[in-house]
Design a protein around this motif. Structure first.
Motif, PDB file in Angstrom:
ATOM      1  N   ALA A  86       0.822  -1.209   0.000  1.00  0.00           N
ATOM      2  CA  ALA A  86       0.000   0.000   0.000  1.00  0.00           C
ATOM      3  C   ALA A  86       0.856   1.258   0.000  1.00  0.00           C
ATOM      4  N   ALA A  87       2.021   1.183   0.655  1.00  0.00           N
ATOM      5  CA  ALA A  87       2.887   2.357   0.774  1.00  0.00           C
ATOM      6  C   ALA A  87       3.906   2.471  -0.354  1.00  0.00           C
ATOM      7  N   ARG A  88       4.410   1.327  -0.842  1.00  0.00           N
ATOM      8  CA  ARG A  88       5.560   1.377  -1.755  1.00  0.00           C
ATOM      9  C   ARG A  88       5.401   0.525  -3.008  1.00  0.00           C
ATOM     10  N   GLY A  89       4.371  -0.293  -3.061  1.00  0.00           N
ATOM     11  CA  GLY A  89       4.218  -1.198  -4.192  1.00  0.00           C
ATOM     12  C   GLY A  89       3.438  -0.595  -5.341  1.00  0.00           C
ATOM     13  N   THR A  90       3.385  -1.323  -6.441  1.00  0.00           N
ATOM     14  CA  THR A  90       2.611  -0.916  -7.608  1.00  0.00           C
ATOM     15  C   THR A  90       1.216  -1.530  -7.545  1.00  0.00           C
ATOM     16  N   GLN A  91       0.342  -1.082  -8.440  1.00  0.00           N
ATOM     17  CA  GLN A  91      -1.002  -1.664  -8.501  1.00  0.00           C
ATOM     18  C   GLN A  91      -0.925  -3.139  -8.875  1.00  0.00           C
ATOM     19  N   GLU A  92       0.012  -3.487  -9.754  1.00  0.00           N
ATOM     20  CA  GLU A  92       0.176  -4.885 -10.154  1.00  0.00           C
ATOM     21  C   GLU A  92       0.569  -5.752  -8.965  1.00  0.00           C
ATOM     22  N   ILE A  93       1.457  -5.245  -8.114  1.00  0.00           N
ATOM     23  CA  ILE A  93       1.856  -5.981  -6.917  1.00  0.00           C
ATOM     24  C   ILE A  93       0.678  -6.142  -5.975  1.00  0.00           C
ATOM     25  N   GLN A  94      -0.111  -5.094  -5.801  1.00  0.00           N
ATOM     26  CA  GLN A  94      -1.270  -5.175  -4.911  1.00  0.00           C
ATOM     27  C   GLN A  94      -2.294  -6.177  -5.434  1.00  0.00           C
ATOM     28  N   GLN A  95      -2.498  -6.214  -6.742  1.00  0.00           N
ATOM     29  CA  GLN A  95      -3.436  -7.177  -7.317  1.00  0.00           C
ATOM     30  C   GLN A  95      -2.938  -8.610  -7.142  1.00  0.00           C
ATOM     31  N   GLN A  96      -1.638  -8.818  -7.339  1.00  0.00           N
ATOM     32  CA  GLN A  96      -1.073 -10.155  -7.158  1.00  0.00           C
ATOM     33  C   GLN A  96      -1.159 -10.591  -5.704  1.00  0.00           C
ATOM     34  N   GLU A 136       5.131 -15.521  -8.323  1.00  0.00           N
ATOM     35  CA  GLU A 136       4.931 -14.347  -9.166  1.00  0.00           C
ATOM     36  C   GLU A 136       5.024 -13.059  -8.348  1.00  0.00           C
ATOM     37  N   LEU A 137       4.468 -13.077  -7.146  1.00  0.00           N
ATOM     38  CA  LEU A 137       4.554 -11.904  -6.276  1.00  0.00           C
ATOM     39  C   LEU A 137       6.014 -11.580  -5.955  1.00  0.00           C
ATOM     40  N   THR A 138       6.794 -12.604  -5.645  1.00  0.00           N
ATOM     41  CA  THR A 138       8.209 -12.394  -5.320  1.00  0.00           C
ATOM     42  C   THR A 138       8.959 -11.792  -6.499  1.00  0.00           C
ATOM     43  N   LEU A 139       8.701 -12.293  -7.690  1.00  0.00           N
ATOM     44  CA  LEU A 139       9.375 -11.772  -8.884  1.00  0.00           C
ATOM     45  C   LEU A 139       8.965 -10.327  -9.160  1.00  0.00           C
ATOM     46  N   LEU A 140       7.698 -10.017  -8.968  1.00  0.00           N
ATOM     47  CA  LEU A 140       7.223  -8.644  -9.174  1.00  0.00           C
ATOM     48  C   LEU A 140       7.915  -7.683  -8.203  1.00  0.00           C
ATOM     49  N   ILE A 141       8.003  -8.090  -6.944  1.00  0.00           N
ATOM     50  CA  ILE A 141       8.641  -7.230  -5.952  1.00  0.00           C
ATOM     51  C   ILE A 141      10.129  -7.112  -6.239  1.00  0.00           C
ATOM     52  N   GLU A 142      10.759  -8.221  -6.633  1.00  0.00           N
ATOM     53  CA  GLU A 142      12.197  -8.179  -6.962  1.00  0.00           C
ATOM     54  C   GLU A 142      12.463  -7.172  -8.078  1.00  0.00           C
ATOM     55  N   ARG A 143      11.646  -7.234  -9.124  1.00  0.00           N
ATOM     56  CA  ARG A 143      11.840  -6.305 -10.242  1.00  0.00           C
ATOM     57  C   ARG A 143      11.550  -4.860  -9.834  1.00  0.00           C
ATOM     58  N   HIS A 144      10.538  -4.676  -9.013  1.00  0.00           N
ATOM     59  CA  HIS A 144      10.171  -3.329  -8.571  1.00  0.00           C
ATOM     60  C   HIS A 144      11.248  -2.725  -7.678  1.00  0.00           C
ATOM     61  N   VAL A 145      11.786  -3.519  -6.782  1.00  0.00           N
ATOM     62  CA  VAL A 145      12.814  -3.046  -5.858  1.00  0.00           C
ATOM     63  C   VAL A 145      14.114  -2.757  -6.605  1.00  0.00           C
ATOM     64  N   ALA A 146      14.482  -3.673  -7.514  1.00  0.00           N
ATOM     65  CA  ALA A 146      15.642  -3.488  -8.395  1.00  0.00           C
ATOM     66  C   ALA A 146      16.924  -3.159  -7.636  1.00  0.00           C
ATOM     67  N   GLN A 147      17.169  -3.903  -6.557  1.00  0.00           N
ATOM     68  CA  GLN A 147      18.425  -3.771  -5.825  1.00  0.00           C
ATOM     69  C   GLN A 147      19.362  -4.902  -6.236  1.00  0.00           C
ATOM     70  N   PRO A 148      20.677  -4.682  -6.205  1.00  0.00           N
ATOM     71  CA  PRO A 148      21.616  -5.752  -6.576  1.00  0.00           C
ATOM     72  C   PRO A 148      21.431  -7.032  -5.754  1.00  0.00           C
ATOM     73  N   SER A 149      21.051  -6.872  -4.497  1.00  0.00           N
ATOM     74  CA  SER A 149      20.923  -8.045  -3.622  1.00  0.00           C
ATOM     75  C   SER A 149      19.603  -8.791  -3.814  1.00  0.00           C
ATOM     76  N   SER A 150      18.647  -8.194  -4.528  1.00  0.00           N
ATOM     77  CA  SER A 150      17.310  -8.793  -4.630  1.00  0.00           C
ATOM     78  C   SER A 150      17.348 -10.173  -5.273  1.00  0.00           C
ATOM     79  N   ARG A 151      18.182 -10.353  -6.276  1.00  0.00           N
ATOM     80  CA  ARG A 151      18.291 -11.641  -6.957  1.00  0.00           C
ATOM     81  C   ARG A 151      18.760 -12.725  -5.996  1.00  0.00           C
ATOM     82  N   LEU A 152      19.776 -12.430  -5.199  1.00  0.00           N
ATOM     83  CA  LEU A 152      20.283 -13.418  -4.245  1.00  0.00           C
ATOM     84  C   LEU A 152      19.267 -13.705  -3.152  1.00  0.00           C
ATOM     85  N   ILE A 153      18.545 -12.678  -2.693  1.00  0.00           N
ATOM     86  CA  ILE A 153      17.507 -12.879  -1.676  1.00  0.00           C
ATOM     87  C   ILE A 153      16.435 -13.814  -2.211  1.00  0.00           C
ATOM     88  N   ASN A 154      16.020 -13.568  -3.452  1.00  0.00           N
ATOM     89  CA  ASN A 154      14.999 -14.405  -4.070  1.00  0.00           C
ATOM     90  C   ASN A 154      15.500 -15.831  -4.246  1.00  0.00           C
TER      91      ASN A 154
END
Length: 264
Positions: A86-96, A136-154
């Motif tokens: 609600a604070a930082r995500g996209t509409q697509e993330i909220q729908q997922q 799918e939710l995890t991948l959406l958030i990973e792409r939205h966050v776009a931090q170098p560490s996001s791939r390893l976290i996922n």
């Protein structure tokens, strides 16, 4: 379902199966959002594995505690992710995320029933779309966050899921639950864990600390593989597999937390 006899014993059991969580009502950052979304994948499989263990009377008291704890954590994670979205995500993330909520309710209701083989099969099959929605939710958030560490976290977070998926499918095979394509699903999960473990070890972003964690996880994984090999000879060791996959979960969770800390 059987319940532990004392509060002290319950607390001791919970301490055996503790993995990363967040304080109630705590705000989460972007890296933690990737982590929690990934953890939802794991919890769907852990709930299924625990349900099967209760039904098959494999570490029944511990499995009951795992089941209750996993369902509570799933609810807590949903609340934290909804606040973050609600604070930082996209509409697509909220729908997922809403799709995840919708799939979770019938799964949760079935997981609360007394186990039998028919219900266990239904639970395993219901876990599939719930797992895919969390993926799918995890991948959406990973792409939205776009931090170098996001791939390893996922990636490391997905290893938690695979450890519990392997346990769930192994317990189904041991208990005689007729899951379609069970052998293929189990083999694919084992191969996926093996491939991702090698990928994690080769990452240039690893620190001496994370490399030590990966070495320990590799040793545990090699030991676990011996138990999987026994099952091909119809010599089932469900208690051993439960223990070793739980150790893998703990190790991969700690690794994931290290990557989260690096990305915070």
């Amino acid at each position: 379902m059987q319940r532990p006899a004392s509060l002290l014993f319950s607390w001791l059991l919970l301490s055996l199966f503790a993995f990363s969580s967040i304080p109630a009502n705590a705000a989460i950052g972007d890296a933690e959002a990737v982590n929690l979304a990934g953890m939802q994948r794991m919890l769907t499989q852990r709930i299924g594995a625990s349900y099967l263990m209760v039904g098959a009377e494999v570490r029944t008291q511990q499995a009951n505690m795992q089941l209750d704890d996993s369902m509570s954590r799933y609810e807590e994670n949903l609340q934290a992710l909804r606040s973050w979205a609600a604070a930082r995500g996209t509409q697509e993330i909220q729908q997922q995320l809403q799709q995840l909520v919708n799939l979770w309710q019938p799964y949760r209701a079935l997981a609360m029933r007394s186990p039998d083989r028919t219900a266990a099969l239904q639970l395993i099959e219901m876990a599939e779309p719930l797992l895919q929605a969390a993926e799918e939710l995890t991948l959406l958030i990973e792409r939205h966050v776009a931090q170098p560490s996001s791939r390893l976290i996922n990636l490391s977070g997905r290893q938690r899921m695979l450890s519990q998926r392997i346990n769930m499918l192994y317990q189904a095979r041991s208990w005689g639950v007729t899951v379609p394509q069970l052998e293929t699903r189990l083999k694919d999960s084992i191969d996926a864990f093996d491939t991702a473990l090698n990928e994690l070890r080769q990452s240039p972003e690893n620190t001496p600390e994370t490399l030590l964690m990966l070495d320990e996880a590799t040793r545990q994984w090699n030991f676990s593989r011996q138990g999987f090999d026994l099952s091909t000879e119809l010599r089932f060791v469900p208690t051993v597999i439960s223990s070793t996959t739980n150790q893998l979960l703990q190790q991969m969770d700690q690794l994931t937390l290290s990557y989260v800390a690096a990305g915070s």
